[in-house]
Scaffold this active site. Structure first.
Site, mmCIF file in Angstrom:
data_model
loop_
_atom_site.group_PDB
_atom_site.id
_atom_site.type_symbol
_atom_site.label_atom_id
_atom_site.label_comp_id
_atom_site.label_asym_id
_atom_site.label_seq_id
_atom_site.Cartn_x
_atom_site.Cartn_y
_atom_site.Cartn_z
ATOM 1 N N LYS A 158 1.075 -1.000 0.048
ATOM 2 C CA LYS A 158 -0.029 0.181 -0.256
ATOM 3 C C LYS A 158 0.761 1.195 0.067
ATOM 4 O O LYS A 158 1.912 1.226 0.222
ATOM 5 C CB LYS A 158 -0.814 0.102 1.191
ATOM 6 C CG LYS A 158 -2.165 0.908 1.179
ATOM 7 C CD LYS A 158 -3.278 0.141 0.613
ATOM 8 C CE LYS A 158 -4.403 1.224 0.277
ATOM 9 N NZ LYS A 158 -5.720 0.203 -0.232
ATOM 10 N N ASP B 58 -7.135 4.249 -4.648
ATOM 11 C CA ASP B 58 -7.746 4.171 -2.990
ATOM 12 C C ASP B 58 -8.341 5.564 -2.955
ATOM 13 O O ASP B 58 -8.492 6.369 -4.008
ATOM 14 C CB ASP B 58 -6.733 3.617 -2.078
ATOM 15 C CG ASP B 58 -7.521 3.245 -0.934
ATOM 16 O OD1 ASP B 58 -7.788 2.069 -0.619
ATOM 17 O OD2 ASP B 58 -7.342 4.066 0.074
HETATM 18 P P1 NDP Z 1 -12.985 7.872 -2.773
HETATM 19 O O1 NDP Z 1 -11.903 8.635 -2.669
HETATM 20 O O2 NDP Z 1 -13.486 7.552 -4.473
HETATM 21 O O3 NDP Z 1 -14.169 8.133 -2.010
HETATM 22 C C1 NDP Z 1 -14.088 8.167 -0.716
HETATM 23 C C2 NDP Z 1 -15.250 8.565 0.045
HETATM 24 O O4 NDP Z 1 -15.230 8.345 1.569
HETATM 25 C C3 NDP Z 1 -15.597 9.878 -0.279
HETATM 26 O O5 NDP Z 1 -17.195 10.310 -0.352
HETATM 27 C C4 NDP Z 1 -15.055 10.879 0.963
HETATM 28 O O6 NDP Z 1 -15.715 11.898 1.307
HETATM 29 C C5 NDP Z 1 -15.375 9.793 2.144
HETATM 30 N N1 NDP Z 1 -14.173 9.940 3.013
HETATM 31 C C6 NDP Z 1 -13.011 9.759 2.751
HETATM 32 N N2 NDP Z 1 -12.419 10.032 4.051
HETATM 33 C C7 NDP Z 1 -13.141 10.278 4.937
HETATM 34 C C8 NDP Z 1 -13.352 10.766 6.131
HETATM 35 N N3 NDP Z 1 -12.159 10.799 6.940
HETATM 36 N N4 NDP Z 1 -14.371 11.065 6.823
HETATM 37 C C9 NDP Z 1 -15.583 11.014 6.266
HETATM 38 N N5 NDP Z 1 -15.678 10.611 4.812
HETATM 39 C C10 NDP Z 1 -14.633 10.332 4.116
HETATM 40 O O7 NDP Z 1 -12.295 6.481 -2.387
HETATM 41 P P2 NDP Z 1 -12.883 4.905 -2.571
HETATM 42 O O8 NDP Z 1 -14.355 4.919 -2.674
HETATM 43 O O9 NDP Z 1 -11.656 4.196 -3.587
HETATM 44 O O10 NDP Z 1 -12.602 4.318 -1.129
HETATM 45 C C11 NDP Z 1 -13.444 4.308 -0.182
HETATM 46 C C12 NDP Z 1 -13.191 3.260 0.982
HETATM 47 O O11 NDP Z 1 -12.841 1.789 0.135
HETATM 48 C C13 NDP Z 1 -11.576 3.370 1.673
HETATM 49 O O12 NDP Z 1 -11.563 2.678 2.885
HETATM 50 C C14 NDP Z 1 -10.736 2.603 0.614
HETATM 51 O O13 NDP Z 1 -9.479 1.907 1.178
HETATM 52 C C15 NDP Z 1 -11.597 1.161 0.349
HETATM 53 N N6 NDP Z 1 -11.318 0.404 -0.786
HETATM 54 C C16 NDP Z 1 -11.273 1.131 -2.020
HETATM 55 C C17 NDP Z 1 -10.894 0.154 -3.175
HETATM 56 C C18 NDP Z 1 -10.933 0.585 -4.540
HETATM 57 O O14 NDP Z 1 -10.814 -0.031 -5.185
HETATM 58 N N7 NDP Z 1 -11.006 1.922 -4.635
HETATM 59 C C19 NDP Z 1 -10.749 -1.343 -2.849
HETATM 60 C C20 NDP Z 1 -11.166 -2.038 -1.642
HETATM 61 C C21 NDP Z 1 -11.354 -1.031 -0.481
HETATM 62 P P3 NDP Z 1 -14.986 13.403 0.818
HETATM 63 O O15 NDP Z 1 -14.876 13.252 -0.722
HETATM 64 O O16 NDP Z 1 -15.479 14.471 1.341
HETATM 65 O O17 NDP Z 1 -13.379 13.317 1.427
HETATM 66 O O1 2IT Z 2 -7.904 -1.640 -0.683
HETATM 67 C C1 2IT Z 2 -7.944 -2.036 -1.660
HETATM 68 O O2 2IT Z 2 -7.891 -3.487 -1.877
HETATM 69 C C2 2IT Z 2 -7.589 -1.307 -2.897
HETATM 70 N N1 2IT Z 2 -7.536 -0.063 -2.558
HETATM 71 C C3 2IT Z 2 -7.377 -1.724 -4.232
HETATM 72 C C4 2IT Z 2 -6.082 -2.287 -4.512
HETATM 73 C C5 2IT Z 2 -5.840 -2.804 -5.978
HETATM 74 O O3 2IT Z 2 -4.531 -3.089 -6.074
HETATM 75 O O4 2IT Z 2 -6.553 -2.802 -6.759
#
Ligand code: NDP
Ligand code: 2IT
Length: 449
Positions: A130, A170
């Protein structure tokens, strides 16, 4: 847990905390794993003899670097970049990059640690890693984001590669950022390779990668519901976040006949009792992905309530899908969910529930699918993107979606195999042990490395 195990967990955690002070999220992630793994290791002494637990919590390599860049006013800005190369026992390091002002070493170590088990669960050959930066993309122009990402990659490129370490997105890292990162890597190496996943479709990306995490979280919820002869159809769902994961969880849940009534961002949540249908979701996606605006605009447009500064867990639902960030459901919120009749939690985010919240879910014997199982669909399709890049060939949408669906079903089966406890399925135990075995056996087979 018996007192003997509890003592062993406490002793182990005391060592981890002393060695990694102030990394509270890392301690939390390690604690959740060792609580379930230590009893298993006691029955399988090859792992304790090989000191697998001591080795698995120590990253193979940690890279920290300076990221200087010029903002639009011509002023110098300095951020910190990181890549945690946690474990390569079963494949190249694999895991996302997070750009968020809260990013620090402890948060990225927790995420890298989780990633090791998650990637193993996918059944694909990917190690765990990561990275990211304390850079805040909010309010930055496209040019500023490009200059920052180019500077970030100007150091990162020497540490990564398609057979070494393959980053992805992420929080704060989506298609735009992956594009700039890929462009800079290609320029520095003079190589067009699958060094990143989440790439655009025209330049090496996989269909369904953007959708994969959210879809996977819903597929996992559906599998959990099946164990009780139930399905997503007709369920009321609350979702937090409105980014990549939340958007596609909303889309798939709706497609499965559920009604999604909330989405959120860091400024608050919207409650739409009529459900966030395809048209409203399209508005939300344009708002978040193109105009990069705040969620209140949804409430203004559709005349629904906006709750500033609040999270959605007080809203009555059957299924909750936290899809924003770590520790976004605390003990009181978990109690509120249960009191309101929620009986499924499927985590799109990484470690969104506090340990106290998890204890509440498990005490109430609800279906609790933890992040490293329920959100593994994203990295799974990243693995499929790597395969397609290696083959120089692309699968269709249907082919990738079918493989994703099967992988989520297989992860569920693994969780049941290792987590079945009488009538109850302990998905925490199931995912941790299920993810651990392959990595631990590979570490033993490869000697002391
Ligand atoms: P994005 O940046 O696309 O979206 C994040 C969302 O969460 C936004 O709506 C953001 O609001 C909100 N957010 C982030 N930080 C905070 C905080 N501290 N408090 C409140 N709201 C918050 O990220 P993803 O959708 O990609 O990721 C979301 C989650 O999923 C994370 O935990 C990530 O690690 C996990 N994840 C992502 C994967 C991926 O493929 N993208 C895979 C597996 C897990 P704002 O815009 O206002 O900050
Ligand atoms: O938390 C996660 O699994 C991710 N942000 C996706 C990682 C990846 O390599 O696609």
């Amino acid at each position: 847990m018996s007192n003997v195990y509890e003592q062993k967990v406490n002793d182990f955690m005391a060592k981890v905390i002393a060695k990694n002070p102030a990394e509270v999220e890392f301690h939390q992630a390690v604690h959740e794993v060792v609580e379930t793994i230590i009893p298993f290791i006691e029955e399988n002494p090859q792992y304790s003899e090989g000191k697998i637990l001591d080795r698995i919590v120590e990253p193979e390599r940690v890279i920290m670097f300076r990221v200087p860049w010029l903002d639009d006013k011509g002023e110098v800005q300095v951020n910190r970049g990181f890549r945690i190369e946690m474990n390569s026992a079963i494949g190249p390091y694999k895991g996302g990059l997070r750009f968020h002002p809260t990013v620090n070493l402890g948060i990225l170590k927790f995420l890298a640690f989780e990633q090791v088990f998650k990637n193993s669960l996918t059944t694909l050959p990917m190690g765990g890693g990561k990275g990211g930066s304390d850079f805040d993309p909010k309010g930055k122009s496209d040019n500023e984001v490009m200059r920052f990402t180019q500077s970030f990659m100007s150091e990162l490129f020497r540490h990564i590669g398609p057979n070494t370490d393959v980053p992805a997105g992420d929080i704060g890292v989506g298609g735009r950022e992956i594009g700039f990162l890929f462009g800079q890597y290609k320029r520095l190496r003079n190589e067009f390779t699958g060094v990143l996943t989440g790439k655009g479709i025209a330049w090496g990306g996989s269909l369904i990668r953007p959708e994969a995490t959210g879809y996977g979280t819903v597929y996992f919820a559906e599998e959990m519901l099946k164990t009780r002869g139930d399905s997503m159809k007709g369920k009321i769902c609350t979702i937090s976040g409105s980014g990549n994961v939340a958007q596609y969880a909303c889309e798939k849940a709706t497609e499965f006949g559920a009604k999604v009534v909330t989405l959120s961002d860091s400024s608050g949540f919207i409650y739409d009792p009529n459900g966030i249908d395809a048209e409203k979701l399209a508005f939300m996606m344009d708002l978040k992905n193109v105009r990069r605006g705040r969620i209140k605009e949804y409430a203004d447009k559709y005349g629904v309530e906006f709750f500033p500064g609040k999270r959605p867990w007080g809203i009555k639902c059957d299924v909750a899908m936290p899809c924003a960030t770590q520790n976004e459901v605390n003990e009181e919120e978990a109690k509120a969910l249960i009191d309101n009749g929620c009986f499924v939690v499927s985590e799109g985010a990484n470690m969104p529930s506090s340990p106290e919240a998890i204890a509440i879910y498990q005490g109430a014997k609800i279906l609790y699918g933890l992040g490293k199982a329920a959100n593994a669909g994203g990295v799974a399709v990243s693995g499929l993107e790597m395969s397609q890049n290696s083959m120089r060939f692309n699968w269709t949408r249907e082919e990738v979606d079918e493989k994703l669906h099967q992988i989520m079903k297989d992860i569920h089966t693994t969780c049941v195999e290792y987590g079945k406890d009488g009538d109850y399925i302990d998905y925490v135990k199931g995912a941790n042990i299920g993810g651990f075995v392959k990595v631990a056996d590979s570490m033993l087979a490869q000697g002391l490395v």
